[in-house]
Design a protein around this motif. Structure first.
Motif, mmCIF file in Angstrom:
data_model
loop_
_atom_site.group_PDB
_atom_site.id
_atom_site.type_symbol
_atom_site.label_atom_id
_atom_site.label_comp_id
_atom_site.label_asym_id
_atom_site.label_seq_id
_atom_site.Cartn_x
_atom_site.Cartn_y
_atom_site.Cartn_z
ATOM 1 N N UNK A 33 -8.498 5.759 19.753
ATOM 2 C CA UNK A 33 -7.038 5.846 19.810
ATOM 3 C C UNK A 33 -6.413 5.465 18.478
ATOM 4 N N UNK A 34 -6.949 4.445 17.855
ATOM 5 C CA UNK A 34 -6.439 4.026 16.546
ATOM 6 C C UNK A 34 -6.602 5.161 15.544
ATOM 7 N N UNK A 35 -7.748 5.835 15.559
ATOM 8 C CA UNK A 35 -7.978 6.957 14.646
ATOM 9 C C UNK A 35 -6.991 8.099 14.904
ATOM 10 N N UNK A 36 -6.723 8.399 16.172
ATOM 11 C CA UNK A 36 -5.765 9.458 16.510
ATOM 12 C C UNK A 36 -4.373 9.087 16.011
ATOM 13 N N UNK A 37 -3.998 7.839 16.204
ATOM 14 C CA UNK A 37 -2.671 7.397 15.779
ATOM 15 C C UNK A 37 -2.538 7.427 14.253
ATOM 16 N N UNK A 38 -3.580 6.981 13.546
ATOM 17 C CA UNK A 38 -3.542 7.019 12.078
ATOM 18 C C UNK A 38 -3.451 8.459 11.579
ATOM 19 N N UNK A 39 -4.213 9.358 12.198
ATOM 20 C CA UNK A 39 -4.174 10.768 11.800
ATOM 21 C C UNK A 39 -2.792 11.368 12.059
ATOM 22 N N UNK A 40 -2.169 10.964 13.146
ATOM 23 C CA UNK A 40 -0.813 11.431 13.452
ATOM 24 C C UNK A 40 0.154 10.972 12.368
ATOM 25 N N UNK A 41 0.035 9.735 11.961
ATOM 26 C CA UNK A 41 0.911 9.197 10.907
ATOM 27 C C UNK A 41 0.637 9.857 9.558
ATOM 28 N N UNK A 42 -0.633 10.162 9.289
ATOM 29 C CA UNK A 42 -0.979 10.769 8.004
ATOM 30 C C UNK A 42 -0.214 12.055 7.745
ATOM 31 N N UNK A 43 0.021 12.849 8.773
ATOM 32 C CA UNK A 43 0.711 14.123 8.591
ATOM 33 C C UNK A 43 2.192 14.075 8.907
ATOM 34 N N UNK A 44 2.751 12.887 9.083
ATOM 35 C CA UNK A 44 4.143 12.753 9.513
ATOM 36 C C UNK A 44 5.118 12.958 8.355
ATOM 37 N N UNK A 45 6.138 13.757 8.608
ATOM 38 C CA UNK A 45 7.146 14.062 7.588
ATOM 39 C C UNK A 45 8.057 12.875 7.281
ATOM 40 N N UNK A 46 8.150 11.917 8.199
ATOM 41 C CA UNK A 46 9.063 10.787 7.989
ATOM 42 C C UNK A 46 8.307 9.465 7.833
ATOM 43 N N UNK A 47 7.073 9.555 7.390
ATOM 44 C CA UNK A 47 6.248 8.348 7.249
ATOM 45 C C UNK A 47 6.881 7.332 6.298
ATOM 46 N N UNK A 48 7.466 7.785 5.225
ATOM 47 C CA UNK A 48 8.096 6.883 4.263
ATOM 48 C C UNK A 48 9.280 6.148 4.897
ATOM 49 N N UNK A 49 10.107 6.866 5.641
ATOM 50 C CA UNK A 49 11.243 6.235 6.323
ATOM 51 C C UNK A 49 10.760 5.248 7.375
ATOM 52 N N UNK A 50 9.689 5.596 8.064
ATOM 53 C CA UNK A 50 9.093 4.715 9.071
ATOM 54 C C UNK A 50 8.602 3.427 8.426
ATOM 55 N N UNK A 51 7.915 3.559 7.303
ATOM 56 C CA UNK A 51 7.411 2.387 6.586
ATOM 57 C C UNK A 51 8.560 1.506 6.100
ATOM 58 N N UNK A 52 9.586 2.123 5.542
ATOM 59 C CA UNK A 52 10.754 1.368 5.066
ATOM 60 C C UNK A 52 11.413 0.614 6.210
ATOM 61 N N UNK A 53 11.554 1.271 7.351
ATOM 62 C CA UNK A 53 12.163 0.633 8.515
ATOM 63 C C UNK A 53 11.317 -0.565 8.976
ATOM 64 N N UNK A 54 10.011 -0.374 9.046
ATOM 65 C CA UNK A 54 9.124 -1.452 9.493
ATOM 66 C C UNK A 54 9.196 -2.656 8.555
ATOM 67 N N UNK A 55 9.294 -2.401 7.264
ATOM 68 C CA UNK A 55 9.403 -3.498 6.297
ATOM 69 C C UNK A 55 10.762 -4.192 6.377
ATOM 70 N N UNK A 56 11.834 -3.404 6.443
ATOM 71 C CA UNK A 56 13.181 -3.972 6.499
ATOM 72 C C UNK A 56 13.411 -4.775 7.770
ATOM 73 N N UNK A 57 12.880 -4.285 8.886
ATOM 74 C CA UNK A 57 13.085 -4.949 10.174
ATOM 75 C C UNK A 57 12.012 -5.997 10.468
ATOM 76 N N UNK A 58 11.069 -6.122 9.537
ATOM 77 C CA UNK A 58 9.972 -7.089 9.690
ATOM 78 C C UNK A 58 9.238 -6.910 11.011
ATOM 79 N N UNK A 59 8.901 -5.660 11.276
ATOM 80 C CA UNK A 59 8.175 -5.327 12.500
ATOM 81 C C UNK A 59 6.844 -6.069 12.489
ATOM 82 N N UNK A 60 6.523 -6.710 13.588
ATOM 83 C CA UNK A 60 5.333 -7.569 13.614
ATOM 84 C C UNK A 60 4.275 -7.114 14.608
#
Length: 101
Positions: A33-60
């Motif tokens: 499941x982790x591999x499937x999720x990582x592969x899904x993120x690898x091809x995501x068009x909004x991965x950068x925005x997702x990463x920025x949001x996770x950092x700004x919101x301190x997602x834990x």
């Protein structure tokens, strides 16, 4: 939690992928499941925005932008800021020699 505009375009929000356990720490999931999720993120068009949001919101926790946020080290400055800076009240030290006199 409100939906961010970029989330509608996220690969994890598609019908095929939204049922995956995105908010569960990956240590608790089967590696496949982790591999499937990582592969899904690898091809995501909004991965950068997702990463920025996770950092700004301190997602834990959970998978954000291809990373398990639970595995990130704690920010030591945040931990220091959480420590109360007032000294505890201490009873005055009594010199036993003075008391005996």
């Amino acid at each position: 939690m409100s939906i961010q505009a970029w989330e509608e375009a996220a690969s994890c929000a598609t019908r095929e992928n939204r049922g995956l356990p995105w908010t569960v720490d990956t240590a608790m999931l089967p590696p496949v499941l982790v591999d499937i999720m990582k592969a899904t993120c690898d091809g995501c068009a909004v991965r950068s925005a997702c990463n920025s949001y996770a950092l700004e919101e301190r997602v834990s926790g959970g998978m954000w932008a291809g990373s398990d946020r639970a595995s990130e080290p704690a920010d030591l400055l945040d931990l220091i800021d959480a420590i109360p800076m007032t000294a505890p009240e201490v009873d005055p030290v009594v010199d036993p020699m003075v008391v005996a006199a």
